[in-house]
Design a protein around this motif. Sequence first.
Motif, PDB file in Angstrom:
ATOM      1  N   ALA A 137       0.821  -1.214   0.000  1.00 55.27           N
ATOM      2  CA  ALA A 137       0.000   0.000   0.000  1.00 55.27           C
ATOM      3  C   ALA A 137       0.851   1.259   0.000  1.00 55.27           C
ATOM      4  O   ALA A 137       0.379   2.340  -0.380  1.00 55.27           O
ATOM      5  CB  ALA A 137      -0.938   0.001   1.201  1.00 55.27           C
ATOM      6  N   ILE A 138       2.106   1.140   0.420  1.00 59.42           N
ATOM      7  CA  ILE A 138       3.008   2.299   0.458  1.00 59.42           C
ATOM      8  C   ILE A 138       3.122   2.940  -0.913  1.00 59.42           C
ATOM      9  O   ILE A 138       3.194   4.170  -1.036  1.00 59.42           O
ATOM     10  CB  ILE A 138       4.393   1.856   0.988  1.00 59.42           C
ATOM     11  N   THR A 139       3.148   2.117  -1.954  1.00 59.20           N
ATOM     12  CA  THR A 139       3.283   2.644  -3.314  1.00 59.20           C
ATOM     13  C   THR A 139       2.175   3.625  -3.642  1.00 59.20           C
ATOM     14  O   THR A 139       2.409   4.635  -4.333  1.00 59.20           O
ATOM     15  CB  THR A 139       3.272   1.484  -4.323  1.00 59.20           C
ATOM     16  N   LEU A 183      -5.502  11.329 -10.021  1.00 60.59           N
ATOM     17  CA  LEU A 183      -5.438   9.938  -9.587  1.00 60.59           C
ATOM     18  C   LEU A 183      -5.984   9.745  -8.177  1.00 60.59           C
ATOM     19  O   LEU A 183      -6.753   8.825  -7.922  1.00 60.59           O
ATOM     20  CB  LEU A 183      -3.989   9.438  -9.645  1.00 60.59           C
ATOM     21  N   PHE A 184      -5.570  10.605  -7.249  1.00 64.92           N
ATOM     22  CA  PHE A 184      -5.937  10.441  -5.848  1.00 64.92           C
ATOM     23  C   PHE A 184      -6.537  11.732  -5.303  1.00 64.92           C
ATOM     24  O   PHE A 184      -6.069  12.829  -5.624  1.00 64.92           O
ATOM     25  CB  PHE A 184      -4.717  10.056  -5.011  1.00 64.92           C
ATOM     26  N   LYS A 185      -7.547  11.565  -4.445  1.00 58.78           N
ATOM     27  CA  LYS A 185      -8.105  12.729  -3.770  1.00 58.78           C
ATOM     28  C   LYS A 185      -7.096  13.319  -2.791  1.00 58.78           C
ATOM     29  O   LYS A 185      -6.975  14.538  -2.668  1.00 58.78           O
ATOM     30  CB  LYS A 185      -9.385  12.335  -3.034  1.00 58.78           C
ATOM     31  N   GLU A 186      -6.410  12.440  -2.084  1.00 59.42           N
ATOM     32  CA  GLU A 186      -5.400  12.882  -1.116  1.00 59.42           C
ATOM     33  C   GLU A 186      -4.438  11.736  -0.869  1.00 59.42           C
ATOM     34  O   GLU A 186      -4.838  10.585  -0.721  1.00 59.42           O
ATOM     35  CB  GLU A 186      -6.064  13.283   0.206  1.00 59.42           C
ATOM     36  N   THR A 187      -3.152  12.054  -0.853  1.00 55.44           N
ATOM     37  CA  THR A 187      -2.132  11.083  -0.472  1.00 55.44           C
ATOM     38  C   THR A 187      -1.372  11.633   0.727  1.00 55.44           C
ATOM     39  O   THR A 187      -1.532  12.797   1.117  1.00 55.44           O
ATOM     40  CB  THR A 187      -1.152  10.808  -1.623  1.00 55.44           C
ATOM     41  N   TYR A 188      -0.554  10.774   1.297  1.00 53.50           N
ATOM     42  CA  TYR A 188       0.225  11.179   2.472  1.00 53.50           C
ATOM     43  C   TYR A 188       1.090  12.404   2.198  1.00 53.50           C
ATOM     44  O   TYR A 188       1.088  13.358   2.992  1.00 53.50           O
ATOM     45  CB  TYR A 188       1.066   9.983   2.926  1.00 53.50           C
ATOM     46  N   PRO A 189       1.822  12.485   1.083  1.00 53.77           N
ATOM     47  CA  PRO A 189       2.620  13.697   0.818  1.00 53.77           C
ATOM     48  C   PRO A 189       1.781  14.940   0.556  1.00 53.77           C
ATOM     49  O   PRO A 189       2.156  16.044   0.972  1.00 53.77           O
ATOM     50  CB  PRO A 189       3.437  13.314  -0.420  1.00 53.77           C
ATOM     51  N   GLY A 233      -6.668  -2.817  -6.619  1.00 49.33           N
ATOM     52  CA  GLY A 233      -8.105  -2.588  -6.650  1.00 49.33           C
ATOM     53  C   GLY A 233      -8.590  -1.755  -5.477  1.00 49.33           C
ATOM     54  O   GLY A 233      -9.472  -0.894  -5.635  1.00 49.33           O
ATOM     55  N   ILE A 234      -8.034  -1.980  -4.294  1.00 44.76           N
ATOM     56  CA  ILE A 234      -8.426  -1.198  -3.115  1.00 44.76           C
ATOM     57  C   ILE A 234      -8.043   0.263  -3.292  1.00 44.76           C
ATOM     58  O   ILE A 234      -8.842   1.171  -2.999  1.00 44.76           O
ATOM     59  CB  ILE A 234      -7.776  -1.790  -1.852  1.00 44.76           C
ATOM     60  N   ALA A 235      -6.839   0.517  -3.772  1.00 46.55           N
ATOM     61  CA  ALA A 235      -6.406   1.902  -3.995  1.00 46.55           C
ATOM     62  C   ALA A 235      -7.239   2.566  -5.076  1.00 46.55           C
ATOM     63  O   ALA A 235      -7.576   3.762  -4.978  1.00 46.55           O
ATOM     64  CB  ALA A 235      -4.930   1.925  -4.374  1.00 46.55           C
ATOM     65  N   TYR A 236      -7.593   1.814  -6.104  1.00 45.54           N
ATOM     66  CA  TYR A 236      -8.424   2.368  -7.180  1.00 45.54           C
ATOM     67  C   TYR A 236      -9.820   2.730  -6.675  1.00 45.54           C
ATOM     68  O   TYR A 236     -10.416   3.718  -7.104  1.00 45.54           O
ATOM     69  CB  TYR A 236      -8.526   1.349  -8.314  1.00 45.54           C
TER      70      TYR A 236
END
Length: 604
Positions: A65-67, A145-151, A269-272
Amino acid sequence: MDGASSSTDDCEAKATMMKKDSDCAKKQAHQDDIFDQLGSFGCFQHRVLPLFCLCNTFAALQYMAITFMEYTPAHRCILPTYSNNTGSSQPQHVFRYGTVNESDIHITLSRTNSERNPCNDVSNMSDVSRERDARCNSWVYDKTLFKETYPTEFNLVCDDASKVTMTTLMFLIGAAAGNVWIGFLSDRVGRQIALGIALLLECAAGMSAAFAPSPTAAMVFRFFLGACSSGSYTTSFAFGMEVIGSKKRMLVGIIMHFSFAFGSCLISGIAYAFRHWRHIQIAISAPLFLMAVYTWFIPESLRWLLSKGYKKEAARVALRIAKENGCHIESTDALFREPEPVSVRKRTRDIPKELCQTPRLLLCMVILSVNWAILESTWYGIGLNTGNLGGSIFLNFFLLSLMEFPAVCVVFTINRFGRKVPFVSSMVLCGIFCLSVIFVELYMGVDDPSSNWIRVALSVGAKLFISVAYNIVYIWGAELYPTVMRTVGMAISIMVAKIGTLLAPVIVRELNYSGYFKDKSTLPLVIFGGMSVLGGLSSLLLQETANKPLRQTITEMHKKCTSLPVKDTCDVKLNGEFGSHTEKQTLSEGYSDGDNAKTTANLL
C-alpha cells in the motif's frame, strides 16, 4: 599428531551432528505420524488455513500500500490570489506571488520547461530580465489519480520530500524488528497467543496511522505497523506449517505464498476504489480485528505444545482435532509416546572464531548475503518505481504483482535443474530487462506513448525474474550453510538483506535523475539492473547443492567448496534403537530426487 587430532575432531563433530539430526528426524517423523492419525488435511485444517492465508494477504497489503498512499503527484506553487487553486485549473509553469490576472495564466516565461522548478516561484514576473526564483511554502497538486495522499496532505514535497522516504524506512525497520520480537514471543507463549496479539496490535497501529495528525506521528505508527504485520506473517506461516501433515506441506506452502501474491494484486483494486490514503489504510487495517478475534477459536499448535512438554494440553488439542476431522483415537498416551533419544556427548563450537578461520565459508556468507540484499532491494524497488512510470499506476502495479504467481511455480523445477543455473539466469535476466530501459531513453522520446508501455513491459519482465530468484535463494541459502550454523548463517544473511530493503526507497525517491536521464523511472531501473547482473555473476562462485547431502560441520568447507567429488570418510558408531552398527558417510553421495523434494517442502 596435529593432523590426526584434527581428523578425530572432525569425525567426532560429524558423529555428534549425525546423532542430533537422527534425534530431530525421529521427533519430526513421530509428530508427522501423530497428524496422520489425527487427520493430516481434514476439516480442522480446512477451517484454520484460511486465517493463515489471510494473514499473509493482509501483510502484503500493508507492504504494498506504500506505493499508493505515499504517491507524490505533479505539483506546483500555489497562487494565493487566484480564486481556483485546484489541480487542473493551474498553469503548467511557475508564477510569482502577487496579483495574477486571468491573462497572466498563459504567460510564457523565458525559461524552458526543464528548467522550471515546482519548488520555486518567480519573484518578478513583470520584468523578465530581472526575474529570480524564490522558495514557496504552499502547493497545488494534481488530483486526477488520488483525492489525497500522504505527501499531499502534509505538503511533503521539495525540502520536506525526504520525510516520505523516512516514513517508508520506519515501516521497513519496524518489519525487521518485528521478525525478532514476535518470533521470540511465539516461541515463549505459543503460536496462538502471539498471532492474536500481533493481529490486534497491527489493527491498532494501522488505524492509528490512518488518523495520524502529523508526519512524526505517522512515522511512529508506521514503525509499529511494520513490526506487527511482519510478525503476523512469519507466525502465521510457521503456525500453518505446524498444523499440516507432511504429505500436504508442500501444497500448503505454495498456497500461502500465493496468498501473499494475491494481496499484492488486491491492493491495486483497493487503492483504485478509495483514492484517499487514510481510507486505504482503514480498509486494510479494520478487518484485522475480526481476524484477531478468530484466533481465539483456534487451538494452540500441537507441535509447539509437545516441544514444551505440555502433554495434558496437547492431549486435549489432539482429541479436538481428531473429533473435528472425524478420526477416532483410543488413547493419547500411546499417541504421544516418543522414541528413545540417542545419547550424544555435547560439544560446543566457537562458530564466529571458526568462521574467521574458514575463508571459503566466509566468502560464501558474503556472496549469499550481498545477493540477498540485492534481491530485497530490487524486488521491492521495482514495485515502488511503479509510481515513476507513466500510464495507470493501478494497472502497472497489478501487472507487476501478477508475476509472483509463475515465479512461485518455478520452485517445482529446481530439483531437476538445480539451484545455481536458475538463480544466476534469473538474476542476469532481471538485470538485462532493467538495463534495457537505457535504449528506450536513447531512441524514443519521453512523450512517446509507446515508450511508456515498453518501460512497463521491461519492469514486468524484471519483476518476474527477480521473484524467481527470490524464491530460490531461501532454499539454496539454507542448503549452503553447514548444519552447525545454518540458523545463525540464515539469520545473518536475512538481516543483511533487510539493509537492501532500506536502500530501495532511497534509490527510487531520493536520487536526482535529471543530470543523467529524462525519465524519472530510468535511473532506479538502471541501478537495480546493474546490481542484479553483478550479483548473479558473483553467485557463480557458490556451490550447487541440488541432489547432494547437506554439509554438517564448518570443517567440511575446507575440503569441499566446488562441485568436484571429494571423498571424506569417517567411521561413526551410532547407538540407536535398532542396535549398534557402523555407518560410513561419504560426502560425495547424492540425495535422491524424492529426498531432496522433502527437504524443499520442509524449507517452504
